[in-house]
Design a protein around this motif. Structure first.
Motif, PDB file in Angstrom:
ATOM      1  N   ARG A   7       0.836  -1.199   0.000  1.00 10.63           N
ATOM      2  CA  ARG A   7       0.000   0.000   0.000  1.00 10.63           C
ATOM      3  C   ARG A   7       0.877   1.257   0.000  1.00 10.63           C
ATOM      4  O   ARG A   7       0.589   2.222  -0.677  1.00 10.63           O
ATOM      5  CB  ARG A   7      -0.954  -0.010   1.204  1.00 10.63           C
ATOM      6  N   ASP A  33      -4.478  10.315  -1.858  1.00  9.35           N
ATOM      7  CA  ASP A  33      -5.536   9.360  -1.498  1.00  9.35           C
ATOM      8  C   ASP A  33      -6.485   9.150  -2.683  1.00  9.35           C
ATOM      9  O   ASP A  33      -6.826   8.010  -3.029  1.00  9.35           O
ATOM     10  CB  ASP A  33      -6.342   9.884  -0.295  1.00  9.35           C
ATOM     11  N   VAL A  38      -7.970   5.289  -2.332  1.00  9.91           N
ATOM     12  CA  VAL A  38      -8.078   4.822  -0.939  1.00  9.91           C
ATOM     13  C   VAL A  38      -8.849   5.876  -0.131  1.00  9.91           C
ATOM     14  O   VAL A  38      -8.974   7.019  -0.563  1.00  9.91           O
ATOM     15  CB  VAL A  38      -6.673   4.577  -0.317  1.00  9.91           C
ATOM     16  N   THR A  42      -5.794   8.123   4.455  1.00 17.61           N
ATOM     17  CA  THR A  42      -4.850   7.001   4.378  1.00 17.61           C
ATOM     18  C   THR A  42      -3.407   7.489   4.279  1.00 17.61           C
ATOM     19  O   THR A  42      -2.530   7.040   5.032  1.00 17.61           O
ATOM     20  CB  THR A  42      -5.178   6.104   3.161  1.00 17.61           C
ATOM     21  N   ASN A  45      -1.484   8.367   7.280  1.00 17.51           N
ATOM     22  CA  ASN A  45      -1.029   7.262   8.125  1.00 17.51           C
ATOM     23  C   ASN A  45       0.311   6.688   7.651  1.00 17.51           C
ATOM     24  O   ASN A  45       0.928   5.900   8.361  1.00 17.51           O
ATOM     25  CB  ASN A  45      -2.052   6.125   8.138  1.00 17.51           C
ATOM     26  N   TYR A  46       0.711   7.040   6.443  1.00 15.70           N
ATOM     27  CA  TYR A  46       1.927   6.472   5.865  1.00 15.70           C
ATOM     28  C   TYR A  46       3.097   7.460   5.803  1.00 15.70           C
ATOM     29  O   TYR A  46       4.248   7.042   5.675  1.00 15.70           O
ATOM     30  CB  TYR A  46       1.646   5.932   4.457  1.00 15.70           C
TER      31      TYR A  46
END
Lengths: 202, 202
Positions: A7, A33, A38, A42, A45-46
């Motif tokens: 991901r 995103d 997604v 998201t 968070n990465y």
């Protein structure tokens, strides 16, 4: 930080698409995103920050645009002459042309680096590393020409890539019979690289 | 269309600032109005569209980055050797370095041209025109090297300008003793341009 590696790569690749298509200013977590398909939130968070995302895009493009080790190994079986230098440059041009989006994203990164000191420092280090690696490779392989040759060749090929990938019509036919960038690579190598091996100029 | 030429130039110059600072995506009539310190709606009286504004920015940068005719005339009094080619390239580097913002705006235009077909056509024509002019100038002045020399020199100097104006640290000291781009210009010319005059290679 979320840790699903697939991901993460998909998000970074989505960032590359956004960079090339929308320009650096369009690169937001929300746009990444959306591009990756997604849920909103998201990307955050990465990546710890937009600079973190840009650094990961740099690393990813490094691997996307890297030479195939098998191709390099095969080429290194040939005589170490000027034609071999041209073959390496053809491979580089082919990789950049194939990943046109990736290369355009690198150019966006350059411009964004003029505005963001943190990216400027990390991206300078990464491009400088590539250039030093190219000089070292040329030296170790025993290819003709010294460090000066490699540096001038690097600049001419950088100019060719910038021109060919942004305004290809500028170079088309400017030299009689030279309508493809591959032919221009040959001319560049002929002009810059000595025919046989010469002692490194340091 | 409003016709005050000074205000038009001020708006176009504001557009150059916005392009370099914010990137192409930040270039809106509203941002140009704000940068120029004029009432909202002013730019839309001077430009028919964003493409029109971009075309006028291209024309304006052409004149901002153009050589000083007196400098060129003085240089043309010198012997037509390789050192003179280097002197012309030093002048080009000095102009681009002095108008760093203008040159960065040109790079933004290249990337924007990959997204906008109309700009792509007009900007290709304008950059191609510059290259043909450089080839013709070199030929008419009787400088050493043929069209191939000029084309390869053009690409190497384009590469140098892109690198130096976006990530100057990449080239700093990569060749021993070469810490300024001026010294790199001399190396480029020495590698690419023959010492004396050779017949044009067509």
């Amino acid at each position: 930080m979320a840790g699903n590696p697939q991901r993460r790569t998909a998000l970074v690749d989505a960032g590359v698409e956004v960079l090339a298509r929308e320009g650096a200013r369009g690169l937001t977590f929300r746009a990444v995103d959306a591009e990756a398909g997604v849920p909103v939130g998201t990307a955050s968070n990465y990546f710890t920050s937009r600079d973190d995302l840009l650094r990961q895009i740099d690393a990813r493009l490094h691997s996307r645009l890297a030479p195939d080790p098998e191709v390099i190994a095969e080429l290194l079986d040939r005589p170490k002459d000027r034609a071999l230098v041209a073959a390496f440059m053809h491979d580089l041009l082919a990789r950049a042309t194939r990943d046109h989006t990736g290369y355009l994203a690198l150019l966006e990164m350059r411009l964004e680096a003029t505005r963001r000191p943190e990216l400027h420092a990390s991206y300078t280090k990464s491009v400088r590393g590539d250039l030093e690696e190219a000089i070292e490779f040329h030296r170790a392989a025993g290819l003709p020409g010294g460090d000066e040759t490699v540096t001038v060749l690097y600049l001419a090929v950088l100019g060719l890539l910038v021109e060919h990938l942004t305004l290809p019509g500028v170079l088309d036919g400017v030299l009689p019979g030279v309508s493809v960038p591959e032919a221009l690579v040959d001319r560049i190598v002929t002009v810059i690289v000595p025919e046989g091996r010469v002692p490194p100029s340091g």
